[in-house]
Scaffold this motif. Structure first.
Motif, PDB file in Angstrom:
ATOM      1  N   ALA A 160       0.825  -1.208   0.000  1.00 43.18           N
ATOM      2  CA  ALA A 160       0.000   0.000   0.000  1.00 43.18           C
ATOM      3  C   ALA A 160       0.860   1.260   0.000  1.00 43.18           C
ATOM      4  O   ALA A 160       0.552   2.244  -0.687  1.00 43.18           O
ATOM      5  N   VAL A 161       1.952   1.241   0.763  1.00 41.99           N
ATOM      6  CA  VAL A 161       2.856   2.396   0.804  1.00 41.99           C
ATOM      7  C   VAL A 161       3.533   2.586  -0.544  1.00 41.99           C
ATOM      8  O   VAL A 161       3.710   3.716  -1.015  1.00 41.99           O
ATOM      9  N   HIS A 162       3.894   1.478  -1.174  1.00 45.00           N
ATOM     10  CA  HIS A 162       4.528   1.545  -2.489  1.00 45.00           C
ATOM     11  C   HIS A 162       3.570   2.151  -3.520  1.00 45.00           C
ATOM     12  O   HIS A 162       3.969   2.996  -4.343  1.00 45.00           O
ATOM     13  N   ALA A 163       2.313   1.736  -3.484  1.00 50.12           N
ATOM     14  CA  ALA A 163       1.318   2.292  -4.402  1.00 50.12           C
ATOM     15  C   ALA A 163       1.099   3.775  -4.137  1.00 50.12           C
ATOM     16  O   ALA A 163       0.948   4.577  -5.068  1.00 50.12           O
ATOM     17  N   LEU A 164       1.098   4.156  -2.851  1.00 47.89           N
ATOM     18  CA  LEU A 164       0.952   5.571  -2.499  1.00 47.89           C
ATOM     19  C   LEU A 164       2.134   6.378  -3.019  1.00 47.89           C
ATOM     20  O   LEU A 164       1.955   7.507  -3.519  1.00 47.89           O
ATOM     21  N   GLU A 165       3.337   5.829  -2.910  1.00 47.73           N
ATOM     22  CA  GLU A 165       4.525   6.517  -3.413  1.00 47.73           C
ATOM     23  C   GLU A 165       4.393   6.819  -4.900  1.00 47.73           C
ATOM     24  O   GLU A 165       4.598   7.950  -5.350  1.00 47.73           O
ATOM     25  N   HIS A 166       4.052   5.810  -5.680  1.00 41.86           N
ATOM     26  CA  HIS A 166       3.953   5.999  -7.121  1.00 41.86           C
ATOM     27  C   HIS A 166       2.820   6.965  -7.481  1.00 41.86           C
ATOM     28  O   HIS A 166       2.969   7.801  -8.377  1.00 41.86           O
ATOM     29  N   THR A 167       1.694   6.859  -6.783  1.00 40.64           N
ATOM     30  CA  THR A 167       0.571   7.751  -7.058  1.00 40.64           C
ATOM     31  C   THR A 167       0.935   9.200  -6.745  1.00 40.64           C
ATOM     32  O   THR A 167       0.598  10.121  -7.505  1.00 40.64           O
ATOM     33  N   SER A 168       1.638   9.414  -5.630  1.00 42.20           N
ATOM     34  CA  SER A 168       2.012  10.783  -5.262  1.00 42.20           C
ATOM     35  C   SER A 168       3.051  11.351  -6.226  1.00 42.20           C
ATOM     36  O   SER A 168       3.008  12.537  -6.567  1.00 42.20           O
ATOM     37  N   PHE A 169       3.985  10.526  -6.686  1.00 42.96           N
ATOM     38  CA  PHE A 169       4.956  10.998  -7.670  1.00 42.96           C
ATOM     39  C   PHE A 169       4.242  11.499  -8.923  1.00 42.96           C
ATOM     40  O   PHE A 169       4.557  12.566  -9.463  1.00 42.96           O
ATOM     41  N   LEU A 170       3.279  10.723  -9.392  1.00 46.71           N
ATOM     42  CA  LEU A 170       2.563  11.114 -10.602  1.00 46.71           C
ATOM     43  C   LEU A 170       1.715  12.363 -10.364  1.00 46.71           C
ATOM     44  O   LEU A 170       1.726  13.299 -11.170  1.00 46.71           O
ATOM     45  N   ALA A 171       0.999  12.412  -9.245  1.00 52.24           N
ATOM     46  CA  ALA A 171       0.105  13.534  -8.964  1.00 52.24           C
ATOM     47  C   ALA A 171       0.873  14.844  -8.812  1.00 52.24           C
ATOM     48  O   ALA A 171       0.532  15.869  -9.423  1.00 52.24           O
ATOM     49  N   PHE A 172       1.940  14.822  -8.002  1.00 54.09           N
ATOM     50  CA  PHE A 172       2.703  16.054  -7.798  1.00 54.09           C
ATOM     51  C   PHE A 172       3.547  16.402  -9.016  1.00 54.09           C
ATOM     52  O   PHE A 172       3.850  17.582  -9.240  1.00 54.09           O
ATOM     53  N   GLY A 173       3.923  15.391  -9.797  1.00 54.25           N
ATOM     54  CA  GLY A 173       4.597  15.675 -11.059  1.00 54.25           C
ATOM     55  C   GLY A 173       3.680  16.413 -12.018  1.00 54.25           C
ATOM     56  O   GLY A 173       4.082  17.376 -12.677  1.00 54.25           O
ATOM     57  N   VAL A 174       2.420  15.987 -12.095  1.00 51.32           N
ATOM     58  CA  VAL A 174       1.442  16.685 -12.940  1.00 51.32           C
ATOM     59  C   VAL A 174       1.247  18.122 -12.464  1.00 51.32           C
ATOM     60  O   VAL A 174       1.195  19.061 -13.267  1.00 51.32           O
ATOM     61  N   LEU A 175       1.138  18.315 -11.147  1.00 52.05           N
ATOM     62  CA  LEU A 175       0.990  19.666 -10.601  1.00 52.05           C
ATOM     63  C   LEU A 175       2.161  20.555 -11.000  1.00 52.05           C
ATOM     64  O   LEU A 175       1.970  21.722 -11.375  1.00 52.05           O
ATOM     65  N   LEU A 176       3.377  20.021 -10.920  1.00 52.46           N
ATOM     66  CA  LEU A 176       4.548  20.819 -11.261  1.00 52.46           C
ATOM     67  C   LEU A 176       4.557  21.192 -12.741  1.00 52.46           C
ATOM     68  O   LEU A 176       4.733  22.362 -13.095  1.00 52.46           O
ATOM     69  N   TRP A 177       4.352  20.204 -13.607  1.00 50.45           N
ATOM     70  CA  TRP A 177       4.436  20.477 -15.038  1.00 50.45           C
ATOM     71  C   TRP A 177       3.297  21.362 -15.530  1.00 50.45           C
ATOM     72  O   TRP A 177       3.445  22.075 -16.533  1.00 50.45           O
ATOM     73  N   ALA A 178       2.166  21.340 -14.815  1.00 47.30           N
ATOM     74  CA  ALA A 178       1.045  22.207 -15.203  1.00 47.30           C
ATOM     75  C   ALA A 178       1.362  23.684 -14.988  1.00 47.30           C
ATOM     76  O   ALA A 178       0.650  24.550 -15.511  1.00 47.30           O
ATOM     77  N   GLN A 179       2.411  23.983 -14.230  1.00 44.10           N
ATOM     78  CA  GLN A 179       2.815  25.373 -14.025  1.00 44.10           C
ATOM     79  C   GLN A 179       3.575  25.932 -15.222  1.00 44.10           C
ATOM     80  O   GLN A 179       3.692  27.157 -15.359  1.00 44.10           O
ATOM     81  N   VAL A 180       4.075  25.058 -16.090  1.00 41.00           N
ATOM     82  CA  VAL A 180       4.922  25.526 -17.184  1.00 41.00           C
ATOM     83  C   VAL A 180       4.431  25.080 -18.558  1.00 41.00           C
ATOM     84  O   VAL A 180       4.972  25.521 -19.581  1.00 41.00           O
ATOM     85  N   ILE A 181       3.431  24.214 -18.611  1.00 38.64           N
ATOM     86  CA  ILE A 181       2.888  23.728 -19.885  1.00 38.64           C
ATOM     87  C   ILE A 181       1.401  24.059 -19.927  1.00 38.64           C
ATOM     88  O   ILE A 181       0.658  23.733 -18.996  1.00 38.64           O
ATOM     89  N   GLU A 182       0.960  24.698 -21.001  1.00 35.45           N
ATOM     90  CA  GLU A 182      -0.462  24.998 -21.155  1.00 35.45           C
ATOM     91  C   GLU A 182      -1.245  23.691 -21.255  1.00 35.45           C
ATOM     92  O   GLU A 182      -0.898  22.807 -22.042  1.00 35.45           O
ATOM     93  N   SER A 183      -2.310  23.581 -20.471  1.00 35.44           N
ATOM     94  CA  SER A 183      -3.104  22.363 -20.428  1.00 35.44           C
ATOM     95  C   SER A 183      -4.566  22.736 -20.260  1.00 35.44           C
ATOM     96  O   SER A 183      -5.140  22.590 -19.177  1.00 35.44           O
ATOM     97  N   PRO A 184      -5.204  23.254 -21.338  1.00 36.55           N
ATOM     98  CA  PRO A 184      -6.571  23.786 -21.227  1.00 36.55           C
ATOM     99  C   PRO A 184      -7.539  22.818 -20.550  1.00 36.55           C
ATOM    100  O   PRO A 184      -7.459  21.609 -20.781  1.00 36.55           O
ATOM    101  N   PRO A 185      -8.432  23.332 -19.685  1.00 39.58           N
ATOM    102  CA  PRO A 185      -8.672  24.744 -19.374  1.00 39.58           C
ATOM    103  C   PRO A 185      -7.700  25.329 -18.355  1.00 39.58           C
ATOM    104  O   PRO A 185      -7.843  26.488 -17.969  1.00 39.58           O
ATOM    105  N   LEU A 186      -6.730  24.559 -17.888  1.00 36.64           N
ATOM    106  CA  LEU A 186      -5.727  25.083 -16.972  1.00 36.64           C
ATOM    107  C   LEU A 186      -4.740  25.948 -17.745  1.00 36.64           C
ATOM    108  O   LEU A 186      -4.396  25.643 -18.886  1.00 36.64           O
TER     109      LEU A 186
END
Length: 289
Positions: A160-186
């Motif tokens: 469960a911790v391993h799955a949480l690690e991978h999910t958080s990497f993907l989620a926070f990675g998306v948050l970071l890249w959304a600050q520099v790449i246009e992703s409508p409607p964001l």
């Protein structure tokens, strides 16, 4: 909950997102009554490529060897943070994934989140994470915390911790890249030059972690150091140094490409502004001073 289902939770999210996206794209095509634009097809390709990278990193040979080889485990992290996440942001799947959900559910959920008192902390958190500073802090904290030896070893022994690690990497990675790449409607809030600085700054924590791993005199992670067998017969310290190399070089590749492209676009825009006669309208409809 069965351990296999917990382990496959990120892949379950991939399957759900893929099914919703297909349904959403079909509904959008029916509403327009015309073929999708080239831009829409390109974005869909980016999104599905991002999902494919997630599946490739969490299933098959990479995942099968990740518990025995630190450097293979690091490949998983690099793929999720610097390949899958930016591809998903470039794919801008948000409306396509939201559109096929039942109308009553969409209205109820949107209304509850937007107006309910209990959701006020969620709204505050979402606004903070949606800003460049908040996304950067969350991304950096997540990266650093999961590479603390005690937490990292925890992922090796608890599914469960391993799955949480991978999910958080993907989620926070998306948050970071959304600050520099246009992703409508964001919309990315940073200027072209600020996006370059932002990604360079976001690369620094990974560089520091990789250097710590590379120059440590002893293995830092007992979960790998105490293995009775390691494929290839390499030592635990060599395994750790290979992981550091993966994090430092391939892990920086996507960010380096973004920086070079960003500099090219930024300098090109500066040159265009300099060459434009005073008082001539800009592409955005403004007037050059």
């Amino acid at each position: 909950m069965p351990a296999s289902l917990i382990a496959d939770f990120p892949l379950l999210l991939v399957a759900i997102a893929s099914a919703l996206h297909v349904a959403g794209e079909r509904r959008a095509a029916q509403m327009r009554r015309q073929p999708r634009s080239r831009q829409a097809r390109r974005r869909a390709l980016y999104f599905y490529a991002g999902l494919a990278v997630i599946v490739m990193s969490l299933k098959g040979p990479i995942d099968a060897n990740a518990d025995q080889l630190f450097w293979v485990h690091m490949i998983q992290h690099v793929l999720l943070l610097t390949v899958a996440a930016p591809l998903i942001v470039m794919g801008a799947p948000w409306m396509s994934v939201w559109r096929p959900l039942p109308l009553g559910f969409r209205r109820g959920a949107a209304g509850a989140v937007a107006r309910s008192a209990w959701a006020a902390p969620l709204r505050t958190l979402a606004r903070w994470l949606g800003r460049p500073v908040g996304a950067f802090i969350a991304f950096t904290a997540d990266l650093v915390l999961w590479h603390i030896p005690a937490l990292y070893d925890l992922t090796l022994h608890h599914i469960a911790v391993h799955a949480l690690e991978h999910t958080s990497f993907l989620a926070f990675g998306v948050l970071l890249w959304a600050q520099v790449i246009e992703s409508p409607p964001l919309r990315a809030r940073l200027r072209l030059d600020q996006r370059v600085y932002y990604i360079v700054l976001a690369s620094v924590p990974g560089w520091i972690i990789s250097l710590v791993l590379a120059f440590a005199p002893d293995p830092l992670y007992p979960g790998y150091a105490n293995l009775a067998f390691r494929p290839g017969g390499i030592s635990a310290l060599t395994d750790q140094q290979l992981a550091a190399g993966i994090m430092l070089v391939p892990g920086s590749l996507t960010m380096s490409i973004f920086v070079f492209v960003g500099l090219y676009r930024w300098l090109g825009a500066e040159e265009e502004r300099s060459a434009r006669p005073a008082g001539q309208p800009t592409a955005a409809g403004g007037i050059k001073p």
